[in-house]
Every structure is written in C-alpha cells, then in structure tokens.
Design a protein around this motif. Structure first.
Motif, PDB file in Angstrom:
ATOM      1  N   THR A  66       0.840  -1.205   0.000  1.00 40.55           N
ATOM      2  CA  THR A  66       0.000   0.000   0.000  1.00 40.55           C
ATOM      3  C   THR A  66       0.870   1.248   0.000  1.00 40.55           C
ATOM      4  O   THR A  66       1.895   1.303   0.685  1.00 40.55           O
ATOM      5  CB  THR A  66      -0.915   0.026   1.239  1.00 40.55           C
ATOM      6  OG1 THR A  66      -1.733  -1.152   1.246  1.00 40.55           O
ATOM      7  CG2 THR A  66      -1.826   1.244   1.215  1.00 40.55           C
ATOM      8  N   VAL A  67       0.446   2.244  -0.780  1.00 35.47           N
ATOM      9  CA  VAL A  67       1.105   3.548  -0.775  1.00 35.47           C
ATOM     10  C   VAL A  67       0.043   4.622  -0.549  1.00 35.47           C
ATOM     11  O   VAL A  67      -1.153   4.376  -0.704  1.00 35.47           O
ATOM     12  CB  VAL A  67       1.852   3.831  -2.094  1.00 35.47           C
ATOM     13  CG1 VAL A  67       3.032   2.893  -2.263  1.00 35.47           C
ATOM     14  CG2 VAL A  67       0.914   3.729  -3.281  1.00 35.47           C
ATOM     15  N   SER A  68       0.504   5.811  -0.207  1.00 38.18           N
ATOM     16  CA  SER A  68      -0.396   6.931   0.029  1.00 38.18           C
ATOM     17  C   SER A  68      -0.184   7.986  -1.050  1.00 38.18           C
ATOM     18  O   SER A  68       0.952   8.355  -1.356  1.00 38.18           O
ATOM     19  CB  SER A  68      -0.124   7.541   1.412  1.00 38.18           C
ATOM     20  OG  SER A  68      -0.959   8.663   1.633  1.00 38.18           O
ATOM     21  N   GLN A  73      -4.799  19.013  -0.640  1.00 38.84           N
ATOM     22  CA  GLN A  73      -5.076  18.661   0.751  1.00 38.84           C
ATOM     23  C   GLN A  73      -5.760  17.300   0.885  1.00 38.84           C
ATOM     24  O   GLN A  73      -6.124  16.901   1.985  1.00 38.84           O
ATOM     25  CB  GLN A  73      -5.965  19.748   1.385  1.00 38.84           C
ATOM     26  CG  GLN A  73      -5.335  21.124   1.397  1.00 38.84           C
ATOM     27  CD  GLN A  73      -3.995  21.144   2.114  1.00 38.84           C
ATOM     28  OE1 GLN A  73      -3.858  20.604   3.219  1.00 38.84           O
ATOM     29  NE2 GLN A  73      -2.991  21.751   1.492  1.00 38.84           N
ATOM     30  N   THR A  74      -5.949  16.596  -0.222  1.00 36.29           N
ATOM     31  CA  THR A  74      -6.622  15.299  -0.194  1.00 36.29           C
ATOM     32  C   THR A  74      -5.604  14.169  -0.221  1.00 36.29           C
ATOM     33  O   THR A  74      -4.693  14.160  -1.044  1.00 36.29           O
ATOM     34  CB  THR A  74      -7.567  15.153  -1.405  1.00 36.29           C
ATOM     35  OG1 THR A  74      -8.519  16.220  -1.390  1.00 36.29           O
ATOM     36  CG2 THR A  74      -8.302  13.823  -1.351  1.00 36.29           C
ATOM     37  N   ASN A  91       0.257  15.896  -7.808  1.00 35.37           N
ATOM     38  CA  ASN A  91       0.105  14.552  -7.251  1.00 35.37           C
ATOM     39  C   ASN A  91       1.435  14.060  -6.688  1.00 35.37           C
ATOM     40  O   ASN A  91       2.436  14.037  -7.407  1.00 35.37           O
ATOM     41  CB  ASN A  91      -0.381  13.580  -8.325  1.00 35.37           C
ATOM     42  CG  ASN A  91      -1.824  13.807  -8.698  1.00 35.37           C
ATOM     43  OD1 ASN A  91      -2.725  13.513  -7.923  1.00 35.37           O
ATOM     44  ND2 ASN A  91      -2.052  14.359  -9.883  1.00 35.37           N
ATOM     45  N   TYR A  92       1.415  13.659  -5.416  1.00 39.75           N
ATOM     46  CA  TYR A  92       2.622  13.158  -4.764  1.00 39.75           C
ATOM     47  C   TYR A  92       2.330  11.797  -4.138  1.00 39.75           C
ATOM     48  O   TYR A  92       1.237  11.550  -3.622  1.00 39.75           O
ATOM     49  CB  TYR A  92       3.102  14.124  -3.682  1.00 39.75           C
ATOM     50  CG  TYR A  92       3.722  15.382  -4.248  1.00 39.75           C
ATOM     51  CD1 TYR A  92       5.098  15.502  -4.389  1.00 39.75           C
ATOM     52  CD2 TYR A  92       2.919  16.445  -4.662  1.00 39.75           C
ATOM     53  CE1 TYR A  92       5.668  16.643  -4.924  1.00 39.75           C
ATOM     54  CE2 TYR A  92       3.480  17.600  -5.201  1.00 39.75           C
ATOM     55  CZ  TYR A  92       4.851  17.687  -5.326  1.00 39.75           C
ATOM     56  OH  TYR A  92       5.407  18.828  -5.873  1.00 39.75           O
TER      57      TYR A  92
END
Length: 276
Positions: A66-68, A73-74, A91-92
C-alpha cells in the motif's frame, strides 16, 4: 508514474543499475511502449507523480502493498497498484521507499483505451485510478502476482494482450506529428506541428483528442515541462532563467508558471522538496 523514474526512461535508452526495460514482443509492439522494473530502494519519501502522455499501469511489488497518494489537501491510500494518464498536477506519492520495487507497463494511448474499453476522456476528471477500481479480472491479477520471475510476468501479460487485442488502425500523419514533438522535446508550437505534417489546426486537435485523449497543446506542454524538469534536476547551473530558455520557455516566468502548475511548488521550494 514517479517523475524521477520517468526521467530515467527518457534520459537513457539502456537499462541501468536499479532498473530494467523489457521491450514488447513483435506481436504487441503496437500496444505497448515497454515493460519496466524499478527498484524503490533510493526513492524519496514523497515523490511527484507525472505522466508524459502514455497511460501507465504501475504494479506494487506485493499484491497487498500500500502507498499513500496526496493531491493538494486530499490524501488516500492505494493497494496493489494504479493506472495514471492525462494531465497530472500536484500529485505526490508517499512511502514509496518502503516498497521493494515497481513493475511498470507503458501503453500507447489508443491501445490503452481500446484494451480497457474506456472513453477517451477517462483521465480528465481523475488522473490516478487505483488498480482495484479498474475492470481487471482478479484471477488474472492473482496469476500475475504469483509469477515471481519478471519475464514470466511479461509473457503472461503479453499473451493476454494478444488474445484480447484487435488490429489497431494506424494514423501515420498523427504519429509523425507526435514524433516531431518528442524529437523537439516540446520546443515547438501547435502551428509548427500542423505545418510540419501538412494539416490544419482542427485536424490536429481532433486527432489528438480522439487518439490520445488530450489536445496537441497539452501534449506539447507535457513534453516541454518534462525536459525542463530533467534540465533543472540534473544541471549544476543555478541560473533558472538559463535553464528555462534552454528548455524552450520564452523566459523564467513561463517556466515558473508551468512548474507551479504541475508540481504545486516553485523550483526553489521543490529543490528542498518532498515535504508538506
């Protein structure tokens, strides 16, 4: 995909330590640009995600990895992998360095939309889509992950593409225009591209939208920024105006505007980057 991995692809035609390219077989070369395996050992904790116009499928090393992902702010989590495309901004990806490796598949746009039965505007509203939200057979996904050898994964995916794909109609004029943009590294205009291949603006825009899902202007901007990013991150020259001009921008302000548009940060802030 992570922009520094994309940078490796465009700056080198040969595999290097930490990553490898596998070219698609002859019978699916019209569908894929390539398969890639990247080590994540040296990745930044927070990393900009970018797309150069080729829809891309990214598989995390393990099916339950899993990555985030964060956009402004989302923040949300993605398990197994994702698909990205279109014009990506702000996007990061977080904790990618905790993943062992990434398996990346880069599709040609027309083939991607055809194989996944998706509309051309698919990435307009959402440029990153979790793999588990896509219409992918879960049994096939499990089979891909059970294969530990990368070449066996490639063979399995290749056979599925060959079985499900139908012949794609080529557009030689458009392909010539795209190659012209790529060769110029985005240092061109829509008018110059149209003149180079002998078509009018409306033809060029219509065919870009119906084949790539983005406009010729957007595609040119993506290529110009990508090479500007390459120049910015690899140059020892601290003169940002010189880097901007070298990358095809009229002046530093145009470079700054694009940089902030795609990354959400100024170049100087981004240098000390990947923190929120």
């Amino acid at each position: 995909m992570p922009i520094d991995l994309l940078r490796k692809i465009i700056s080198s035609s040969e595999s290097n330590p930490g990553w490898e390219k596998i070219n698609p077989s002859e019978n699916i070369k019209d569908y894929l640009e390539g398969f890639y395996i990247f080590s994540c050992a040296d990745m930044q904790a927070n990393h900009l995600i970018f797309n150069d116009g080729l829809p891309t499928l990214i598989l995390l090393h393990q099916i339950n990895d899993t990555v985030s992902i964060r956009n402004n702010q989302t923040s949300y989590k993605i398990r197994t992998g994702w698909i990205d495309g279109g014009v990506m901004k702000h996007n990061y990806i977080n904790n990618l360095h905790s993943i062992e490796s990434l398996f990346v598949i880069r599709f040609y746009p027309q083939a991607f939309y055809h194989l996944f039965n998706l509309p051309l505007h698919f990435f307009r509203k959402k440029s990153i889509v979790p793999l588990l939200e896509m219409n992918i057979n879960p049994q096939l996904l499990s089979r891909i992950y059970r294969e530990k050898d990368i070449k066996n994964k490639v063979r399995l995916i290749s056979s599925c593409i060959k079985a499900s794909g139908t012949p794609l109609k080529k557009n030689a004029l458009l392909d010539t225009g795209i190659q012209y943009i790529n060769n110029s590294k985005g240092k061109t205009t829509v008018a110059e591209v149209a003149m180079h291949i002998g078509v009018n603006y409306k033809w060029l825009e219509r065919n870009f939208l119906t084949r790539l899902g983005i406009s010729p202007k957007e595609y040119i901007q993506l290529q110009r920024f990508l090479y500007a990013y390459l120049n910015f991150t690899t140059s020892t020259n601290e003169d940002l105006t010189e880097i901007a001009l070298k990358s095809g921008y009229y002046d530093y302000n145009h470079f700054l505007k694009d940089f902030k548009s795609y990354t959400g940060k100024t170049p100087l802030t981004f240098t000390h980057r990947q923190t929120y």
